[in-house]
Design a protein around this motif. Structure first.
Motif, PDB file in Angstrom:
ATOM      1  N   THR A   1      44.767  60.326  43.907  1.00 27.89           N
ATOM      2  CA  THR A   1      45.806  59.835  44.810  1.00 27.89           C
ATOM      3  C   THR A   1      46.065  60.846  45.922  1.00 27.89           C
ATOM      4  N   HIS A   2      45.526  62.050  45.750  1.00 26.48           N
ATOM      5  CA  HIS A   2      45.623  63.103  46.767  1.00 26.48           C
ATOM      6  C   HIS A   2      44.259  63.762  46.929  1.00 26.48           C
ATOM      7  N   PHE A   3      44.006  64.305  48.103  1.00 25.06           N
ATOM      8  CA  PHE A   3      42.799  65.088  48.357  1.00 25.06           C
ATOM      9  C   PHE A   3      43.201  66.520  48.685  1.00 25.06           C
ATOM     10  N   THR A   4      42.272  67.440  48.449  1.00 29.56           N
ATOM     11  CA  THR A   4      42.494  68.849  48.769  1.00 29.56           C
ATOM     12  C   THR A   4      41.356  69.344  49.646  1.00 29.56           C
ATOM     13  N   PHE A   5      41.683  69.943  50.794  1.00 23.20           N
ATOM     14  CA  PHE A   5      40.673  70.481  51.701  1.00 23.20           C
ATOM     15  C   PHE A   5      40.295  71.903  51.273  1.00 23.20           C
ATOM     16  N   VAL A   6      39.003  72.181  51.263  1.00 21.11           N
ATOM     17  CA  VAL A   6      38.546  73.502  50.818  1.00 21.11           C
ATOM     18  C   VAL A   6      37.601  74.150  51.834  1.00 21.11           C
ATOM     19  N   ALA A   7      37.569  73.653  53.074  1.00 17.95           N
ATOM     20  CA  ALA A   7      36.605  74.156  54.059  1.00 17.95           C
ATOM     21  C   ALA A   7      36.796  75.633  54.343  1.00 17.95           C
ATOM     22  N   PHE A   8      38.059  76.102  54.412  1.00 17.21           N
ATOM     23  CA  PHE A   8      38.316  77.495  54.764  1.00 17.21           C
ATOM     24  C   PHE A   8      38.780  78.325  53.568  1.00 17.21           C
ATOM     25  N   SER A   9      38.563  77.810  52.357  1.00 15.45           N
ATOM     26  CA  SER A   9      39.061  78.506  51.166  1.00 15.45           C
ATOM     27  C   SER A   9      38.388  79.858  50.954  1.00 15.45           C
ATOM     28  N   SER A  10      37.147  79.990  51.425  1.00 15.98           N
ATOM     29  CA  SER A  10      36.435  81.264  51.262  1.00 15.98           C
ATOM     30  C   SER A  10      36.783  82.275  52.353  1.00 15.98           C
ATOM     31  N   LEU A  11      37.626  81.864  53.289  1.00 19.11           N
ATOM     32  CA  LEU A  11      37.997  82.736  54.408  1.00 19.11           C
ATOM     33  C   LEU A  11      39.496  83.039  54.385  1.00 19.11           C
ATOM     34  N   ALA A  12      40.013  83.292  53.188  1.00 22.57           N
ATOM     35  CA  ALA A  12      41.465  83.458  53.033  1.00 22.57           C
ATOM     36  C   ALA A  12      42.018  84.561  53.928  1.00 22.57           C
ATOM     37  N   GLU A  13      41.319  85.679  54.022  1.00 22.63           N
ATOM     38  CA  GLU A  13      41.815  86.803  54.818  1.00 22.63           C
ATOM     39  C   GLU A  13      41.751  86.515  56.315  1.00 22.63           C
ATOM     40  N   LEU A  14      40.857  85.626  56.726  1.00 23.32           N
ATOM     41  CA  LEU A  14      40.703  85.317  58.149  1.00 23.32           C
ATOM     42  C   LEU A  14      41.551  84.139  58.605  1.00 23.32           C
ATOM     43  N   GLN A  15      42.219  83.478  57.695  1.00 27.77           N
ATOM     44  CA  GLN A  15      42.951  82.273  58.074  1.00 27.77           C
ATOM     45  C   GLN A  15      44.056  82.531  59.095  1.00 27.77           C
ATOM     46  N   PRO A  16      44.815  83.637  59.020  1.00 30.97           N
ATOM     47  CA  PRO A  16      45.792  83.898  60.096  1.00 30.97           C
ATOM     48  C   PRO A  16      45.127  84.065  61.464  1.00 30.97           C
ATOM     49  N   VAL A  17      43.958  84.690  61.479  1.00 27.19           N
ATOM     50  CA  VAL A  17      43.226  84.854  62.747  1.00 27.19           C
ATOM     51  C   VAL A  17      42.733  83.507  63.250  1.00 27.19           C
ATOM     52  N   LEU A  18      42.200  82.693  62.326  1.00 25.46           N
ATOM     53  CA  LEU A  18      41.739  81.361  62.710  1.00 25.46           C
ATOM     54  C   LEU A  18      42.900  80.513  63.229  1.00 25.46           C
ATOM     55  N   PHE A  19      44.069  80.686  62.638  1.00 26.79           N
ATOM     56  CA  PHE A  19      45.254  79.957  63.104  1.00 26.79           C
ATOM     57  C   PHE A  19      45.544  80.284  64.568  1.00 26.79           C
ATOM     58  N   ILE A  20      45.513  81.558  64.908  1.00 30.45           N
ATOM     59  CA  ILE A  20      45.792  81.977  66.291  1.00 30.45           C
ATOM     60  C   ILE A  20      44.717  81.447  67.236  1.00 30.45           C
ATOM     61  N   VAL A  21      43.458  81.525  66.815  1.00 33.88           N
ATOM     62  CA  VAL A  21      42.347  81.070  67.657  1.00 33.88           C
ATOM     63  C   VAL A  21      42.458  79.572  67.921  1.00 33.88           C
ATOM     64  N   PHE A  22      42.637  78.785  66.865  1.00 27.57           N
ATOM     65  CA  PHE A  22      42.684  77.331  67.023  1.00 27.57           C
ATOM     66  C   PHE A  22      43.959  76.877  67.732  1.00 27.57           C
ATOM     67  N   LEU A  23      45.067  77.583  67.514  1.00 28.45           N
ATOM     68  CA  LEU A  23      46.303  77.247  68.226  1.00 28.45           C
ATOM     69  C   LEU A  23      46.123  77.491  69.721  1.00 28.45           C
ATOM     70  N   THR A  24      45.486  78.605  70.075  1.00 29.21           N
ATOM     71  CA  THR A  24      45.231  78.913  71.491  1.00 29.21           C
ATOM     72  C   THR A  24      44.341  77.849  72.122  1.00 29.21           C
ATOM     73  N   ILE A  25      43.287  77.468  71.416  1.00 35.09           N
ATOM     74  CA  ILE A  25      42.378  76.444  71.933  1.00 35.09           C
ATOM     75  C   ILE A  25      43.112  75.120  72.095  1.00 35.09           C
ATOM     76  N   TYR A  26      43.947  74.771  71.128  1.00 37.06           N
ATOM     77  CA  TYR A  26      44.680  73.512  71.182  1.00 37.06           C
ATOM     78  C   TYR A  26      45.640  73.469  72.370  1.00 37.06           C
ATOM     79  N   LEU A  27      46.404  74.551  72.552  1.00 43.05           N
ATOM     80  CA  LEU A  27      47.354  74.601  73.667  1.00 43.05           C
ATOM     81  C   LEU A  27      46.621  74.586  75.006  1.00 43.05           C
ATOM     82  N   PHE A  28      45.497  75.282  75.073  1.00 38.58           N
ATOM     83  CA  PHE A  28      44.692  75.285  76.305  1.00 38.58           C
ATOM     84  C   PHE A  28      44.173  73.883  76.608  1.00 38.58           C
ATOM     85  N   THR A  29      43.696  73.182  75.573  1.00 41.17           N
ATOM     86  CA  THR A  29      43.168  71.831  75.755  1.00 41.17           C
ATOM     87  C   THR A  29      44.247  70.876  76.236  1.00 41.17           C
TER      88      THR A  29
END
Length: 315
Positions: free
Chosen positions: A16-44
Motif C-alpha cells: 500500500t506504500h512504496f519506498t524510494f531507495v535511489a539515493f540510499s547509498s549516498l547518505a552522506e552526500l544527500q545534503p549536498v545533493l539537496f542544495i544542488v537540486f534545489l539550485t537547479i530547480y529554482l534556476f529552471t
C-alpha cells in the motif's frame, strides 16, 4: 515493511506504500545533493518564468514560434515540479515513502507531461519547417487557430494515452518489500514490483511507447531534414546562417530530451538497471529543463536583444 505498509491477500503481502531507495547509498552526500537540486530547480523555474514574462510583455515576440516557446516553458515548469520537490523532501528525511495513491498521481502527471512535450516539440519542428521551407505561406499555414489546434492536440494526446497507460499499471497487484529502485514513481521501476506476469503487458507498453514517442520523433527528424536541405540551397552564406540560427535551439532541445528519453523507455526490461535508470532520468527530468532557458536565451538573438533592452531601462 510495517503492518501499515502492506495488507495480506492469501499468501502474499500487497503493497500500500512504496519506498524510494535511489539515493540510499549516498547518505552522506544527500545534503549536498539537496542544495544542488534545489539550485537547479529554482534556476529552471526562474529562467522559464523570465522567458514567459519577456515574450508576454514584448509585442514583437507575439508570433507562432514564441507562442510555442511559452507553452514549452510552462510545460517544463510543470514537468520538473512533478518530480523535484518530492525528491528534495526525501533527501532530507530518513524514510522515503509514498502512498499508492500519491505514486499513481505522480505517474499520471509526469507521464502526461512527458508525452505532451514530445508532441509539442513536433509542433515546434513543423513551425520551423513551414517558416523556412514555405516562407511565403507561413502566415496562412501557421495562423492563431492552427497554433492553438497543435497545442490542444499535444495536450489531448498526452492526457488520453498516458491516462490509459497509468490506469492499467495501477490495476496490477504490487507485493514484496515495495522498494522502488528510483527517486520517483517512474513507469518501469513501478512495473517491476508487480507480483504477476507482466510480459505480455510490457510488450503492449513497449509498442505504445514506440508508437507515441517515435511518431513525434520521426516527424521532428523529417522536418529538420527538409529544413537542412532547404538551408543548404540558400545561395547566400548570410542567409544560410540566419535560417539555421532560427532552428538551432529547437534542435539542441530535441536532442537532449529525446536522447535520454529514448534510451530509458525503449530498452527491454532486462536491460534496465537502477543506476542507468537514475542517471538518465535525472538528465531529462532535472538537467534538460534547466538547460532549455539557457539554450533559448543565449542562442536566440531576439530574446537576447529584448533582455538587454529591459536591463538598460532598469535604473
Amino acid at each position: 515493511m510495517s503492518s501499515s505498509e502492506a495488507i495480506m491477500s492469501g499468501n502474499q503481502s500487497l503493497c500500500t506504500h512504496f519506498t524510494f531507495v535511489a539515493f540510499s547509498s549516498l547518505a552522506e552526500l544527500q545534503p549536498v545533493l539537496f542544495i544542488v537540486f534545489l539550485t537547479i530547480y529554482l534556476f529552471t523555474m526562474g529562467g522559464n518564468l523570465l522567458i514567459i514574462g519577456l515574450i508576454w510583455g514584448t509585442p514583437s515576440l507575439h508570433t507562432p514560434m514564441y507562442f510555442f516557446l511559452v507553452n514549452l516553458s510552462f510545460l517544463e515548469m510543470c514537468y520538473i515540479t512533478s518530480v523535484v520537490p518530492q525528491m528534495l523532501v526525501h533527501l532530507l528525511v530518513e524514510i522515503k515513502t509514498i502512498s499508492m495513491g500519491r505514486c499513481a498521481a505522480q505517474m499520471y502527471v509526469f507521464s502526461i507531461l512527458g508525452l505532451t512535450e514530445c508532441c509539442l516539440l513536433a509542433a515546434m519542428a513543423y513551425d520551423r519547417f513551414v517558416a523556412i521551407c514555405h516562407p511565403l505561406h507561413y502566415s496562412l499555414l501557421m495562423d492563431t487557430r492552427v497554433c492553438l489546434k497543435l497545442v490542444v492536440a499535444s495536450w489531448t494526446t498526452g492526457v488520453v494515452v498516458e491516462s490509459a497507460q497509468t490506469t492499467w499499471i495501477f490495476t496490477l497487484p504490487f507485493c514484496g518489500t515495495g522498494r522502488i529502485q528510483h527517486f520517483f514513481c517512474d513507469i518501469m521501476p513501478v512495473v517491476k514490483l508487480a507480483c504477476v506476469d507482466t510480459s505480455h503487458n510490457e510488450t503492449a507498453l513497449f509498442a505504445i511507447s514506440v508508437l507515441f514517442i517515435m511518431t513525434p520523433c520521426l516527424l521532428i527528424l523529417c522536418s529538420y531534414v527538409r529544413i537542412l536541405v532547404t538551408i543548404l540551397r540558400i545561395p547566400s552564406a548570410t542567409g544560410r546562417s540566419k535560417a539555421f540560427s532560427t532552428c538551432s535551439s529547437p534542435i539542441l532541445v530535441v536532442s537532449l530530451f529525446y536522447g535520454t528519453a529514448l534510451f530509458t523507455y525503449l530498452q527491454p526490461k532486462a536491460a534496465h538497471t537502477p543506476e542507468t535508470d537514475t542517471a538518465t532520468t535525472l538528465m531529462y527530468t532535472v538537467v534538460t529543463p534547466a538547460l532549455n532557458p539557457v539554450i533559448y536565451t543565449l542562442r536566440n538573438k531576439k530574446i537576447e536583444t529584448n533582455m538587454k533592452n529591459i536591463a538598460k531601462k532598469d535604473p
